[in-house]
Write a protein that holds these residues in place. Structure first.
Motif, PDB file in Angstrom:
ATOM      1  N   GLY A 264      53.859  88.205  21.541  1.00  0.00           N
ATOM      2  CA  GLY A 264      54.174  86.948  22.226  1.00  0.00           C
ATOM      3  C   GLY A 264      54.748  85.898  21.299  1.00  0.00           C
ATOM      4  N   ASP A 265      54.255  85.856  20.075  1.00  0.00           N
ATOM      5  CA  ASP A 265      54.745  84.842  19.133  1.00  0.00           C
ATOM      6  C   ASP A 265      56.153  85.185  18.641  1.00  0.00           C
ATOM      7  N   ALA A 266      56.384  86.467  18.354  1.00  0.00           N
ATOM      8  CA  ALA A 266      57.711  86.893  17.893  1.00  0.00           C
ATOM      9  C   ALA A 266      58.743  86.575  18.977  1.00  0.00           C
TER      10      ALA A 266
ATOM     11  N   LEU B 168      62.073  85.875  11.922  1.00  0.00           N
ATOM     12  CA  LEU B 168      60.913  85.110  12.370  1.00  0.00           C
ATOM     13  C   LEU B 168      59.659  85.976  12.483  1.00  0.00           C
ATOM     14  N   ASP B 169      58.534  85.402  12.111  1.00  0.00           N
ATOM     15  CA  ASP B 169      57.219  86.019  12.328  1.00  0.00           C
ATOM     16  C   ASP B 169      57.052  87.361  11.602  1.00  0.00           C
ATOM     17  N   SER B 170      57.760  87.560  10.498  1.00  0.00           N
ATOM     18  CA  SER B 170      57.652  88.816   9.735  1.00  0.00           C
ATOM     19  C   SER B 170      57.220  88.506   8.304  1.00  0.00           C
TER      20      SER B 170
ATOM     21  N   SER C  23      50.940  79.862  14.447  1.00  0.00           N
ATOM     22  CA  SER C  23      51.943  80.796  14.944  1.00  0.00           C
ATOM     23  C   SER C  23      53.315  80.377  14.427  1.00  0.00           C
ATOM     24  N   THR C  24      54.264  81.296  14.496  1.00  0.00           N
ATOM     25  CA  THR C  24      55.639  80.934  14.153  1.00  0.00           C
ATOM     26  C   THR C  24      56.165  79.947  15.193  1.00  0.00           C
ATOM     27  N   SER C  25      55.712  80.094  16.433  1.00  0.00           N
ATOM     28  CA  SER C  25      56.124  79.168  17.492  1.00  0.00           C
ATOM     29  C   SER C  25      55.746  77.724  17.143  1.00  0.00           C
TER      30      SER C  25
ATOM     31  N   ASP D   9      57.878  81.812   9.036  1.00  0.00           N
ATOM     32  CA  ASP D   9      56.694  82.645   9.282  1.00  0.00           C
ATOM     33  C   ASP D   9      55.398  81.907   8.955  1.00  0.00           C
ATOM     34  N   HIS D  10      54.287  82.487   9.442  1.00  0.00           N
ATOM     35  CA  HIS D  10      52.964  81.892   9.193  1.00  0.00           C
ATOM     36  C   HIS D  10      51.976  82.893   8.581  1.00  0.00           C
ATOM     37  N   HIS D  11      52.449  84.080   8.156  1.00  0.00           N
ATOM     38  CA  HIS D  11      51.527  85.045   7.555  1.00  0.00           C
ATOM     39  C   HIS D  11      51.257  84.695   6.096  1.00  0.00           C
ATOM     40  N   GLN D  12      49.986  84.734   5.750  1.00  0.00           N
ATOM     41  CA  GLN D  12      49.563  84.403   4.385  1.00  0.00           C
ATOM     42  C   GLN D  12      50.253  85.302   3.357  1.00  0.00           C
TER      43      GLN D  12
ATOM     44  N   THR E  78      49.170  83.551  22.556  1.00  0.00           N
ATOM     45  CA  THR E  78      48.896  84.928  22.120  1.00  0.00           C
ATOM     46  C   THR E  78      48.354  84.961  20.687  1.00  0.00           C
ATOM     47  N   ASP E  79      48.923  84.172  19.780  1.00  0.00           N
ATOM     48  CA  ASP E  79      48.443  84.236  18.393  1.00  0.00           C
ATOM     49  C   ASP E  79      47.079  83.572  18.182  1.00  0.00           C
ATOM     50  N   THR E  80      46.660  82.714  19.109  1.00  0.00           N
ATOM     51  CA  THR E  80      45.317  82.137  18.984  1.00  0.00           C
ATOM     52  C   THR E  80      44.322  82.873  19.885  1.00  0.00           C
TER      53      THR E  80
HETATM   54 MN   LIG Z   1      52.736  85.289  14.746  1.00  0.00          MN
END
Ligand SMILES: [Mn+2]
Length: 321
Positions: A29-31, A88-90, A135-137, A115-118, A165-167
């Motif tokens: 959903g976020d992607a 995005l989101d990768s 989220s990336t959103s 992106d938001h991944h650590q 979706t991401d939360t």
């Molecule tokens: Mn995400």
């Protein structure tokens, strides 16, 4: 956000003749929410662009795709046709499913990494990486605010899908003051929360829920480790005529369990391969360290690994062989 990077971003966008906006493969959903929202921005400023994500895409998200086209086949993708690429989101290039093509990309084509991944590897020419964002959103929302982009109802729904979706419907630790504040803004802008929850959350078929029941009935507790485990096999999917999508959510659902510190779901869906997913809700355990023991990794509260082997039923229990 860094002003120099933002200026550069604006320059890149205004100088681009054809932009590619892509996300990780099997987009969630976020992607989808973030690439579709960015697409609305490009449409508004009348910039030619395409969307891409290696499939399959869950049918739960069809409601977002009524008027939008996302290309999914890497064989028909010619990166050299573009002069700007957004990823995005990768967390890394591998997640896009087109790592090779991206690695061979001419250095003249700039890549914008949002992106938001650590664990993001900062692979872009420009990197907008904010691990504290839900989220990336959420990051795209913040960029739109800076760009003074008027978010319409459709864009608000795209972005809210990413946040929801991401939360895990505003229940997991990614739920923060700012994610709730942004969600509230998006609702005010006309985001269709009900449409999102009907399609993305309240979308389980009867066979899916029955199957979840079977998976839940297999839960076993290891008191010593304070861990609860269950397993899912390829036979389960075959006999119920369900696909892997039906499994989505059951691991997260197990987070509702009280008492156990760690939940482990073992999936043996391909012969010779067992995938494990760890979840925890307690602060004192870092499941990424547990996953590392088995050669995997992930986040503190959600992590996974893959090992070689098969799950064999032995009476009432299962063993790995
Ligand atoms: Mn995400």
């Amino acid at each position: 956000m860094n002003q120099i990077a933002l200026n550069k971003l604006q320059q890149l966008i205004s100088g681009s003749k054809r932009t590619l906006i892509l996300s990780h493969q099997k987009p969630d959903g976020d992607a989808l929410g973030s690439i579709l929202a960015l697409s609305q921005f490009f449409k508004t400023i009348k910039k030619e662009h395409d969307l891409f994500a290696v499939g399959p895409t869950s049918s739960s998200f069809n409601f977002l795709l009524k008027e939008e086209k996302i290309y999914t086949d890497p064989l028909n993708l010619a990166l050299e046709n573009y002069d700007l690429i957004f990823i995005l989101d990768s967390g890394d290039l591998k997640q896009t499913g087109i790592e090779k093509q991206l690695k061979n990309l001419s250095s003249a084509i700039p890549v914008v990494n949002i992106d938001h991944h650590q664990t993001n590897e900062n692979f872009g020419t420009l990197n907008f990486v904010f691990p504290e964002s839900s989220s990336t959103s959420e990051i795209i929302f913040n960029l739109f605010k800076i760009f003074n982009f008027a978010i319409n109802k459709k864009t608000a729904t795209f972005l809210l899908t990413g946040l929801v979706t991401d939360t895990s419907n505003f229940s997991n630790p990614a739920t923060t003051f700012s994610s709730l504040e942004i969600a509230s803004h998006l609702l005010n802008l006309g985001a269709k929360m009900n449409e999102i929850s009907v399609n993305v959350l309240k979308n389980k078929s009867l066979p899916t829920l029955k199957f979840w029941g079977e998976v839940l009935s297999r839960l076993t507790e290891n008191k010593k480790l304070n861990m609860v485990t269950t397993i899912i096999t390829a036979d389960d999917l075959r006999s119920t005529n369900l696909d892997e999508e039906a499994l989505e959510g059951v691991t997260n659902f197990l987070n509702n369990l009280k008492g156990a510190k760690v939940v482990l779901v073992l999936k043996a869906l391909e012969p010779g391969k067992i995938k494990g997913s760890f979840r925890t809700t307690t602060k004192e355990i870092d499941v990424s360290r547990l996953a590392k023991i088995f050669g995997g990794g992930g986040h503190q509260k959600a992590a996974g690994f893959t090992i070689e082997g098969n799950l064999i039923k032995m009476g009432n229990s299962w063993r790995v062989e």
